[in-house]
Design a protein around this motif. Structure first.
Motif, PDB file in Angstrom:
ATOM      1  N   PHE A 114       0.840  -1.198   0.000  1.00 19.46           N
ATOM      2  CA  PHE A 114       0.000   0.000   0.000  1.00 19.46           C
ATOM      3  C   PHE A 114       0.872   1.243   0.000  1.00 19.46           C
ATOM      4  CE2 PHE A 114      -2.402  -3.387   2.096  1.00 19.46           C
ATOM      5  CZ  PHE A 114      -3.548  -3.396   1.306  1.00 19.46           C
ATOM      6  N   SER A 115       0.328   2.352  -0.462  1.00 14.97           N
ATOM      7  CA  SER A 115       1.103   3.586  -0.609  1.00 14.97           C
ATOM      8  C   SER A 115       1.444   4.232   0.733  1.00 14.97           C
ATOM      9  CB  SER A 115       0.341   4.581  -1.479  1.00 14.97           C
ATOM     10  OG  SER A 115      -0.898   4.899  -0.880  1.00 14.97           O
ATOM     11  N   TYR A 116       0.723   3.934   1.793  1.00 12.86           N
ATOM     12  CA  TYR A 116       0.949   4.575   3.083  1.00 12.86           C
ATOM     13  C   TYR A 116       1.873   3.775   3.996  1.00 12.86           C
ATOM     14  CZ  TYR A 116      -3.030   1.510   4.008  1.00 12.86           C
ATOM     15  OH  TYR A 116      -3.876   0.435   4.070  1.00 12.86           O
ATOM     16  N   GLY A 117       2.616   2.802   3.466  1.00  8.19           N
ATOM     17  CA  GLY A 117       3.616   2.094   4.253  1.00  8.19           C
ATOM     18  C   GLY A 117       3.198   0.729   4.760  1.00  8.19           C
ATOM     19  N   ALA A 118       1.939   0.396   4.640  1.00  8.64           N
ATOM     20  CA  ALA A 118       1.481  -0.919   5.079  1.00  8.64           C
ATOM     21  C   ALA A 118       1.765  -1.949   3.986  1.00  8.64           C
ATOM     22  CB  ALA A 118       0.002  -0.895   5.398  1.00  8.64           C
ATOM     23  N   VAL A 119       2.005  -3.175   4.435  1.00  5.40           N
ATOM     24  CA  VAL A 119       2.298  -4.274   3.517  1.00  5.40           C
ATOM     25  C   VAL A 119       1.423  -5.453   3.903  1.00  5.40           C
ATOM     26  CG1 VAL A 119       4.090  -5.814   2.652  1.00  5.40           C
ATOM     27  CG2 VAL A 119       4.675  -3.475   3.242  1.00  5.40           C
ATOM     28  N   GLU A 120       0.826  -6.087   2.922  1.00  9.38           N
ATOM     29  CA  GLU A 120       0.024  -7.286   3.161  1.00  9.38           C
ATOM     30  C   GLU A 120       0.898  -8.497   2.853  1.00  9.38           C
ATOM     31  OE1 GLU A 120      -3.449  -8.631   0.579  1.00  9.38           O
ATOM     32  OE2 GLU A 120      -4.410  -7.557   2.233  1.00  9.38           O
ATOM     33  N   ILE A 121       1.044  -9.380   3.854  1.00 11.55           N
ATOM     34  CA  ILE A 121       1.896 -10.553   3.692  1.00 11.55           C
ATOM     35  C   ILE A 121       1.076 -11.817   3.887  1.00 11.55           C
ATOM     36  CG2 ILE A 121       4.049  -9.406   4.341  1.00 11.55           C
ATOM     37  CD1 ILE A 121       3.713 -10.491   7.169  1.00 11.55           C
ATOM     38  N   THR A 122       1.522 -12.893   3.254  1.00  8.34           N
ATOM     39  CA  THR A 122       0.856 -14.188   3.336  1.00  8.34           C
ATOM     40  C   THR A 122       1.847 -15.213   3.848  1.00  8.34           C
ATOM     41  OG1 THR A 122      -0.492 -13.599   1.432  1.00  8.34           O
ATOM     42  CG2 THR A 122      -0.446 -15.918   2.047  1.00  8.34           C
ATOM     43  N   SER A 123       1.432 -15.989   4.848  1.00  7.79           N
ATOM     44  CA  SER A 123       2.283 -17.025   5.411  1.00  7.79           C
ATOM     45  C   SER A 123       2.431 -18.169   4.427  1.00  7.79           C
ATOM     46  CB  SER A 123       1.689 -17.540   6.723  1.00  7.79           C
ATOM     47  OG  SER A 123       2.404 -18.657   7.180  1.00  7.79           O
ATOM     48  N   LEU A 124       3.655 -18.677   4.297  1.00  8.79           N
ATOM     49  CA  LEU A 124       3.885 -19.823   3.423  1.00  8.79           C
ATOM     50  C   LEU A 124       3.380 -21.121   4.040  1.00  8.79           C
ATOM     51  CD1 LEU A 124       7.467 -19.050   2.085  1.00  8.79           C
ATOM     52  CD2 LEU A 124       5.299 -18.830   0.884  1.00  8.79           C
ATOM     53  N   GLU A 125       3.323 -21.174   5.373  1.00  4.76           N
ATOM     54  CA  GLU A 125       2.919 -22.408   6.057  1.00  4.76           C
ATOM     55  C   GLU A 125       1.411 -22.527   6.194  1.00  4.76           C
ATOM     56  OE1 GLU A 125       4.980 -22.251   9.745  1.00  4.76           O
ATOM     57  OE2 GLU A 125       6.944 -22.517   8.825  1.00  4.76           O
ATOM     58  N   THR A 126       0.748 -21.425   6.589  1.00  5.03           N
ATOM     59  CA  THR A 126      -0.684 -21.504   6.897  1.00  5.03           C
ATOM     60  C   THR A 126      -1.570 -20.756   5.906  1.00  5.03           C
ATOM     61  OG1 THR A 126      -0.562 -19.550   8.323  1.00  5.03           O
ATOM     62  CG2 THR A 126      -0.186 -21.708   9.366  1.00  5.03           C
ATOM     63  N   ASN A 127      -0.980 -20.006   4.991  1.00  4.96           N
ATOM     64  CA  ASN A 127      -1.707 -19.181   4.024  1.00  4.96           C
ATOM     65  C   ASN A 127      -2.564 -18.098   4.672  1.00  4.96           C
ATOM     66  OD1 ASN A 127      -0.620 -20.406   1.768  1.00  4.96           O
ATOM     67  ND2 ASN A 127      -2.225 -21.969   1.713  1.00  4.96           N
ATOM     68  N   LYS A 128      -2.254 -17.701   5.920  1.00  8.41           N
ATOM     69  CA  LYS A 128      -2.951 -16.596   6.567  1.00  8.41           C
ATOM     70  C   LYS A 128      -2.435 -15.285   5.999  1.00  8.41           C
ATOM     71  CE  LYS A 128      -4.265 -18.440  11.015  1.00  8.41           C
ATOM     72  NZ  LYS A 128      -4.210 -18.237  12.470  1.00  8.41           N
ATOM     73  N   VAL A 129      -3.325 -14.313   5.886  1.00  7.17           N
ATOM     74  CA  VAL A 129      -2.982 -12.998   5.346  1.00  7.17           C
ATOM     75  C   VAL A 129      -2.951 -11.999   6.498  1.00  7.17           C
ATOM     76  CG1 VAL A 129      -3.684 -11.176   3.760  1.00  7.17           C
ATOM     77  CG2 VAL A 129      -4.031 -13.567   3.132  1.00  7.17           C
ATOM     78  N   LEU A 130      -1.851 -11.238   6.589  1.00  9.91           N
ATOM     79  CA  LEU A 130      -1.699 -10.217   7.621  1.00  9.91           C
ATOM     80  C   LEU A 130      -1.398  -8.884   6.956  1.00  9.91           C
ATOM     81  CD1 LEU A 130       0.769 -12.111   9.991  1.00  9.91           C
ATOM     82  CD2 LEU A 130      -1.667 -11.830  10.348  1.00  9.91           C
ATOM     83  N   GLN A 131      -1.909  -7.817   7.528  1.00  9.46           N
ATOM     84  CA  GLN A 131      -1.559  -6.480   7.072  1.00  9.46           C
ATOM     85  C   GLN A 131      -0.716  -5.849   8.166  1.00  9.46           C
ATOM     86  OE1 GLN A 131      -4.851  -4.143   5.774  1.00  9.46           O
ATOM     87  NE2 GLN A 131      -3.600  -2.355   5.307  1.00  9.46           N
ATOM     88  N   VAL A 132       0.554  -5.544   7.860  1.00 11.67           N
ATOM     89  CA  VAL A 132       1.504  -5.079   8.868  1.00 11.67           C
ATOM     90  C   VAL A 132       2.201  -3.813   8.382  1.00 11.67           C
ATOM     91  CG1 VAL A 132       1.910  -7.397   9.762  1.00 11.67           C
ATOM     92  CG2 VAL A 132       3.367  -6.513   7.962  1.00 11.67           C
ATOM     93  N   ASN A 133       2.857  -3.138   9.322  1.00 13.31           N
ATOM     94  CA  ASN A 133       3.658  -1.973   9.010  1.00 13.31           C
ATOM     95  C   ASN A 133       4.931  -2.423   8.309  1.00 13.31           C
ATOM     96  OD1 ASN A 133       5.211   0.340   9.008  1.00 13.31           O
ATOM     97  ND2 ASN A 133       4.591   0.960  11.064  1.00 13.31           N
ATOM     98  N   GLY A 134       5.330  -1.736   7.253  1.00 16.35           N
ATOM     99  CA  GLY A 134       6.515  -2.098   6.494  1.00 16.35           C
ATOM    100  C   GLY A 134       7.807  -1.986   7.281  1.00 16.35           C
ATOM    101  N   HIS A 135       7.825  -1.195   8.361  1.00 12.23           N
ATOM    102  CA  HIS A 135       9.024  -1.064   9.190  1.00 12.23           C
ATOM    103  C   HIS A 135       9.299  -2.317  10.012  1.00 12.23           C
ATOM    104  CE1 HIS A 135       9.868   3.128   8.319  1.00 12.23           C
ATOM    105  NE2 HIS A 135       8.568   3.362   8.426  1.00 12.23           N
ATOM    106  N   ARG A 136       8.323  -3.175  10.134  1.00 19.35           N
ATOM    107  CA  ARG A 136       8.497  -4.398  10.921  1.00 19.35           C
ATOM    108  C   ARG A 136       8.844  -5.597  10.047  1.00 19.35           C
ATOM    109  NH1 ARG A 136       3.688  -4.730  15.015  1.00 19.35           N
ATOM    110  NH2 ARG A 136       5.012  -6.353  15.851  1.00 19.35           N
ATOM    111  N   LEU A 137       9.260  -5.333   8.823  1.00 17.19           N
ATOM    112  CA  LEU A 137       9.647  -6.386   7.892  1.00 17.19           C
ATOM    113  C   LEU A 137      11.108  -6.214   7.489  1.00 17.19           C
ATOM    114  CD1 LEU A 137       6.598  -6.349   5.455  1.00 17.19           C
ATOM    115  CD2 LEU A 137       6.992  -7.923   7.341  1.00 17.19           C
ATOM    116  N   LYS A 138      11.730  -7.324   7.151  1.00 13.84           N
ATOM    117  CA  LYS A 138      13.050  -7.263   6.537  1.00 13.84           C
ATOM    118  C   LYS A 138      13.133  -8.348   5.481  1.00 13.84           C
ATOM    119  CE  LYS A 138      15.776 -10.089   9.751  1.00 13.84           C
ATOM    120  NZ  LYS A 138      16.926 -10.089  10.647  1.00 13.84           N
ATOM    121  N   PRO A 139      13.969  -8.134   4.463  1.00 11.94           N
ATOM    122  CA  PRO A 139      14.055  -9.112   3.378  1.00 11.94           C
ATOM    123  C   PRO A 139      14.556 -10.463   3.867  1.00 11.94           C
ATOM    124  CG  PRO A 139      15.110  -7.052   2.759  1.00 11.94           C
ATOM    125  CD  PRO A 139      14.786  -6.959   4.209  1.00 11.94           C
TER     126      PRO A 139
END
Length: 91
Positions: A40-65
């Motif tokens: 998203f343009s405001y810094g949020a990122v939607e991620i999907t778990s590889l194990e459970t396929n759950k979708v989370l919307q989190v702040n991009g600052h709490r992610l790392k490659p």
């Protein structure tokens, strides 16, 4: 200064969880890997778990490659025989 991280759809990332179930100093709080499914343009990122396929919307600052481990392949083998080189021995 906080640098802005750029994530693209399909990137693998690790998520920094604030959940403290186990109070150990050396425990990693990074969980994952997850796959970025939407940015998203405001810094949020939607991620999907590889194990459970759950979708989370989190702040991009709490992610790392997430970097895949090195793959080692045996491309050639060389047999070294001691004593076949004339420079190896001094007379």
């Amino acid at each position: 200064m906080i640098t802005r991280k750029e994530f693209n759809v399909g990137d693998k990332v690790l998520y920094h969880s604030r959940l403290k179930l186990f109070l150990r100093k050396l425990r990693s709080r990074w969980i994952g890997p997850f796959v970025v499914s939407n940015v998203f343009s405001y810094g949020a990122v939607e991620i999907t778990s590889l194990e459970t396929n759950k979708v989370l919307q989190v702040n991009g600052h709490r992610l790392k490659p997430f970097y895949e481990g090195w793959t080692t392949e045996l491309t050639a083998s060389v047999e070294l025989i001691y004593g076949t080189c004339s420079l190896c021995y001094e007379s």
